[in-house]
Design a protein around this motif. Structure first.
Motif, mmCIF file in Angstrom:
data_model
loop_
_atom_site.group_PDB
_atom_site.id
_atom_site.type_symbol
_atom_site.label_atom_id
_atom_site.label_comp_id
_atom_site.label_asym_id
_atom_site.label_seq_id
_atom_site.Cartn_x
_atom_site.Cartn_y
_atom_site.Cartn_z
ATOM 1 N N THR A 113 32.411 56.749 25.139
ATOM 2 C CA THR A 113 31.656 55.730 24.440
ATOM 3 C C THR A 113 30.175 55.933 24.671
ATOM 4 O O THR A 113 29.740 56.155 25.786
ATOM 5 N N TYR A 139 27.681 47.930 15.143
ATOM 6 C CA TYR A 139 27.523 49.384 15.184
ATOM 7 C C TYR A 139 26.655 49.818 16.362
ATOM 8 O O TYR A 139 26.929 50.842 16.992
ATOM 9 N N GLY A 194 29.556 51.341 17.977
ATOM 10 C CA GLY A 194 29.496 52.594 17.234
ATOM 11 C C GLY A 194 30.516 52.732 16.128
ATOM 12 O O GLY A 194 30.162 53.015 14.987
ATOM 13 N N THR A 195 31.793 52.522 16.444
ATOM 14 C CA THR A 195 32.855 52.730 15.465
ATOM 15 C C THR A 195 33.921 51.647 15.594
ATOM 16 O O THR A 195 34.017 50.966 16.621
ATOM 17 N N LYS A 196 34.725 51.521 14.562
ATOM 18 C CA LYS A 196 35.841 50.567 14.597
ATOM 19 C C LYS A 196 36.817 50.874 15.730
ATOM 20 O O LYS A 196 37.212 49.945 16.456
ATOM 21 N N GLN A 226 36.303 52.228 18.629
ATOM 22 C CA GLN A 226 35.710 51.848 19.909
ATOM 23 C C GLN A 226 35.668 50.331 20.068
ATOM 24 O O GLN A 226 35.903 49.801 21.166
ATOM 25 N N GLU A 253 40.711 59.507 16.288
ATOM 26 C CA GLU A 253 39.585 58.788 16.887
ATOM 27 C C GLU A 253 40.054 57.516 17.584
ATOM 28 O O GLU A 253 39.582 57.177 18.675
#
Length: 202
Positions: free
Chosen positions: A2, A50, A54-56, A58, A114
């Motif tokens: 992360t 975000y 950062g991402t869905k 995470q 991911e």
């Protein structure tokens, strides 16, 4: 791994965002979940999500970890028997109402590298490390031999049986079941003796 967080939010606000993400997961599933949807549900800017995660994948993994009542890394009762019993209680408490959700996410993870990586980094690897630390403390205290061949499989056994019982028997691995499993399979292999405190057989 992360990325470093760049925004600052309070723990209370972080929990609100986690709950919003998990509520949407329960309602619609992983594929339908969007960062936009979480932002709308939690009344925050999408850019905040975000910057923070950062991402869905995470965000989902962090939400699952951040809403757990007991973290295995905090467990240290002074004995391996006590630690593993506490880990069993924590595992049951952590499953709670989200057993179906975790199974659905597990299926989604095998379709989404991911997501699988995020779950491993945020959930699986820390829990494996915590259980391994329990075993290492037991070796240091002299409770089990350093070369005990069963020691490396404790984490896999405890985490695996949580997933196996619903598939094999159609029932959840509750605390009574996990205690019997520890008494019958894990403790003997480690050379530990303990009397079960949970005797019911659901």
């Amino acid at each position: 791994m992360t990325s470093q967080r760049r925004s600052k939010i309070t723990p209370e606000r972080e929990l609100e965002l986690y709950e919003a993400a998990l509520d949407l997961l329960r309602e619609s599933g992983y594929e339908a979940l969007t960062m936009e949807g979480v932002a709308a549900r939690s009344r925050c800017g999408k850019s905040t999500l975000y910057r923070q995660w950062g991402t869905k994948p995470q965000l989902v993994a962090a939400a699952l970890r951040g809403t757990r009542c007991v973290k295995l890394a905090d467990v240290d009762t002074g004995s391996l028997v006590g630690d593993l019993r506490a880990a069993a209680r924590a595992a049951v408490a952590g499953a709670g109402r989200d057993t179906a959700l975790m199974h659905a996410l597990s299926h989604a993870a095998f379709q989404n590298p991911e997501l699988l990586r995020a779950l491993r980094e945020n959930l699986i690897e820390p829990e494996v490390a915590a259980i391994n630390a329990m075993v290492e403390r037991a070796v240091t205290r002299g409770e089990i031999a350093a070369d005990n061949p069963a020691a490396e499989f404790v984490a896999a056994q405890l985490m695996g049986v949580m997933r196996a019982r619903p598939m094999v028997e159609g029932r959840q691995a509750d605390e009574a079941y996990l205690h019997r499993f520890l008494e019958a399979a894990v403790f003997p292999a480690l050379g530990l003796r303990a009397t079960s405190r949970v005797t019911s057989h659901p």
